[in-house]
Write a protein that holds these residues in place. Structure first.
Motif, PDB file in Angstrom:
ATOM      1  N   VAL A 152       9.920   7.933   3.704  1.00 23.46           N
ATOM      2  CA  VAL A 152      11.124   8.230   2.925  1.00 23.46           C
ATOM      3  C   VAL A 152      10.759   8.802   1.565  1.00 23.46           C
ATOM      4  O   VAL A 152      11.414   9.720   1.062  1.00 23.46           O
ATOM      5  CB  VAL A 152      11.972   6.949   2.747  1.00 23.46           C
ATOM      6  CG1 VAL A 152      13.159   7.208   1.825  1.00 23.46           C
ATOM      7  CG2 VAL A 152      12.440   6.427   4.091  1.00 23.46           C
ATOM      8  N   ALA A 153       9.724   8.255   0.955  1.00 22.21           N
ATOM      9  CA  ALA A 153       9.361   8.674  -0.396  1.00 22.21           C
ATOM     10  C   ALA A 153       7.880   8.444  -0.640  1.00 22.21           C
ATOM     11  O   ALA A 153       7.258   7.571  -0.038  1.00 22.21           O
ATOM     12  CB  ALA A 153      10.184   7.913  -1.434  1.00 22.21           C
ATOM     13  N   GLN A 202      15.184   0.638  -6.428  1.00 22.37           N
ATOM     14  CA  GLN A 202      13.970   1.001  -7.156  1.00 22.37           C
ATOM     15  C   GLN A 202      12.767   0.224  -6.619  1.00 22.37           C
ATOM     16  O   GLN A 202      12.913  -0.841  -6.007  1.00 22.37           O
ATOM     17  CB  GLN A 202      14.141   0.726  -8.654  1.00 22.37           C
ATOM     18  CG  GLN A 202      15.172   1.623  -9.327  1.00 22.37           C
ATOM     19  CD  GLN A 202      15.232   1.420 -10.829  1.00 22.37           C
ATOM     20  OE1 GLN A 202      14.737   0.435 -11.365  1.00 22.37           O
ATOM     21  NE2 GLN A 202      15.845   2.361 -11.525  1.00 22.37           N
ATOM     22  N   LEU A 203      11.589   0.801  -6.867  1.00 20.44           N
ATOM     23  CA  LEU A 203      10.323   0.192  -6.469  1.00 20.44           C
ATOM     24  C   LEU A 203       9.415   0.142  -7.682  1.00 20.44           C
ATOM     25  O   LEU A 203       9.261   1.138  -8.388  1.00 20.44           O
ATOM     26  CB  LEU A 203       9.657   1.023  -5.362  1.00 20.44           C
ATOM     27  CG  LEU A 203       8.317   0.493  -4.850  1.00 20.44           C
ATOM     28  CD1 LEU A 203       8.557  -0.677  -3.909  1.00 20.44           C
ATOM     29  CD2 LEU A 203       7.544   1.603  -4.133  1.00 20.44           C
ATOM     30  N   ALA A 204       8.814  -1.028  -7.930  1.00 20.58           N
ATOM     31  CA  ALA A 204       7.859  -1.169  -9.030  1.00 20.58           C
ATOM     32  C   ALA A 204       6.460  -1.287  -8.458  1.00 20.58           C
ATOM     33  O   ALA A 204       6.243  -1.936  -7.425  1.00 20.58           O
ATOM     34  CB  ALA A 204       8.188  -2.392  -9.874  1.00 20.58           C
ATOM     35  N   THR A 205       5.495  -0.663  -9.129  1.00 23.66           N
ATOM     36  CA  THR A 205       4.101  -0.705  -8.702  1.00 23.66           C
ATOM     37  C   THR A 205       3.208  -1.049  -9.883  1.00 23.66           C
ATOM     38  O   THR A 205       3.532  -0.759 -11.033  1.00 23.66           O
ATOM     39  CB  THR A 205       3.649   0.657  -8.138  1.00 23.66           C
ATOM     40  OG1 THR A 205       3.726   1.649  -9.185  1.00 23.66           O
ATOM     41  CG2 THR A 205       4.524   1.107  -6.975  1.00 23.66           C
ATOM     42  N   GLY A 206       2.068  -1.668  -9.593  1.00 21.77           N
ATOM     43  CA  GLY A 206       1.085  -1.970 -10.629  1.00 21.77           C
ATOM     44  C   GLY A 206      -0.305  -1.788 -10.070  1.00 21.77           C
ATOM     45  O   GLY A 206      -0.545  -2.057  -8.884  1.00 21.77           O
ATOM     46  N   GLY A 207      -1.230  -1.312 -10.906  1.00 22.86           N
ATOM     47  CA  GLY A 207      -2.557  -1.043 -10.381  1.00 22.86           C
ATOM     48  C   GLY A 207      -3.665  -1.056 -11.403  1.00 22.86           C
ATOM     49  O   GLY A 207      -3.530  -1.598 -12.507  1.00 22.86           O
ATOM     50  N   ALA A 267      13.440   4.373  -5.150  1.00 23.11           N
ATOM     51  CA  ALA A 267      12.842   4.058  -3.858  1.00 23.11           C
ATOM     52  C   ALA A 267      13.180   5.093  -2.783  1.00 23.11           C
ATOM     53  O   ALA A 267      12.429   5.267  -1.827  1.00 23.11           O
ATOM     54  CB  ALA A 267      13.300   2.671  -3.395  1.00 23.11           C
ATOM     55  N   GLY A 268      14.292   5.792  -2.950  1.00 23.60           N
ATOM     56  CA  GLY A 268      14.706   6.758  -1.942  1.00 23.60           C
ATOM     57  C   GLY A 268      14.129   8.143  -2.115  1.00 23.60           C
ATOM     58  O   GLY A 268      14.122   8.944  -1.170  1.00 23.60           O
ATOM     59  N   THR A 269      13.596   8.440  -3.309  1.00 20.27           N
ATOM     60  CA  THR A 269      13.098   9.781  -3.586  1.00 20.27           C
ATOM     61  C   THR A 269      11.657   9.810  -4.087  1.00 20.27           C
ATOM     62  O   THR A 269      10.987  10.848  -4.003  1.00 20.27           O
ATOM     63  CB  THR A 269      13.968  10.479  -4.641  1.00 20.27           C
ATOM     64  OG1 THR A 269      13.834   9.783  -5.892  1.00 20.27           O
ATOM     65  CG2 THR A 269      15.440  10.485  -4.220  1.00 20.27           C
TER      66      THR A 269
END
Length: 263
Positions: free
Chosen positions: A205-206, A226-231, A241-243
């Motif tokens: 999807v994205a 929405q999606l949160a990321t950490g690294g 989250a959709g795009t």
């Protein structure tokens, strides 16, 4: 959302599980576990227990309210790196370096069976929010969605519980997440991007880009928008989250503040 669990420790010295009161912002309990750092903490659905994987090849289950160790399970043959309780909390799936996703009775600690066909080392597992399905991933870079329940008797090298194999990622997988209704998953790892997939079709999807190195964590906002990321680069990034469009990024704990707090 009232309880936060953190798992870690000091390598070759001790493992630690911290249980935090989120509203008060206070540490409610710290529990020493094993003689090495611990991994893959998960809460039972009712919040009464915490499971962690250990470098001594065991899974430990701890009572949240008291810190008492309820179970020490030794079914794995190598480090255990991820855990996930079933929907009703009666079973537990654990994954690790021995390539197996092992299904265990969460009350007795009895081994039930391997959920998966063995392929490569596994580092992450997460349960579907509404069904007893687990998503697993690791060194072979592809996420696999499995049923916890087998429709017929298990056979050697049997993979009948496999629901879907998703496409291979840019690097080994270290983090997985479902959105709240289980319709989408997020996958992240050694590659500098996170991917979002439709669970029903398996289609991407994205693609969430912008990190300068590998990712350790992904999580959907409760509404799934929405999606949160950490690294590894020390920044948290929030995406649509959709795009995959980047909404914002920030350093969660500035270095200066961390040093002052430590002193």
């Amino acid at each position: 959302g009232r309880t936060l669990v953190a798992a870690g420790g000091t390598p070759a010295r001790f493992g630690e599980v911290q249980i935090w009161d989120v509203a008060a912002g206070k540490l409610a309990r710290s529990v020493r576990v094993s003689s090495d750092t611990v991994f893959g903490a998960s809460l039972a659905p009712d919040g009464s227990r915490v499971a962690v994987g250990c470098a001594d090849n065991t899974v430990r289950v701890i009572e949240t309210a008291t810190g008492k160790e309820l179970l020490k399970v030794g079914h794995h043959e190598n480090w255990v790196l991820g855990t996930a309780f079933g929907l009703d909390g009666k079973r537990l799936v654990s994954v690790g370096r021995d390539r197996a996703a092992k299904l265990t009775d969460a009350a007795s600690g009895a081994f039930i069976e391997n959920v998966n066909l063995l392929r490569d080392e596994l580092t992450a597992v997460v349960r579907h929010p509404r069904r007893d399905f687990v998503l697993i991933g690791g060194q072979d870079r592809a996420p696999y969605l499995y049923m916890m329940d087998r429709a017929k008797a298990m056979k050697i090298a049997d993979d009948t519980t496999l629901v879907r194999k998703f496409e291979a990622q840019a690097g080994p997988i270290s983090a997985l997440a479902f959105n709240s209704d289980g319709s989408r998953i997020a996958v992240a790892g050694a590659g500098p991007e996170a991917a979002v997939y439709d669970v029903e079709t398996g289609k991407r999807v994205a693609t969430c880009q912008g990190h300068q190195a590998g990712l350790y964590a992904v999580v959907f906002r409760p509404d799934g928008e929405q999606l949160a990321t950490g690294g590894f680069d020390g920044r948290v990034r929030v995406y649509e989250a959709g795009t995959g469009k980047l909404v914002r990024e920030f350093v969660p704990v500035p270095l200066e503040r961390a040093l002052v707090s430590h002193k």
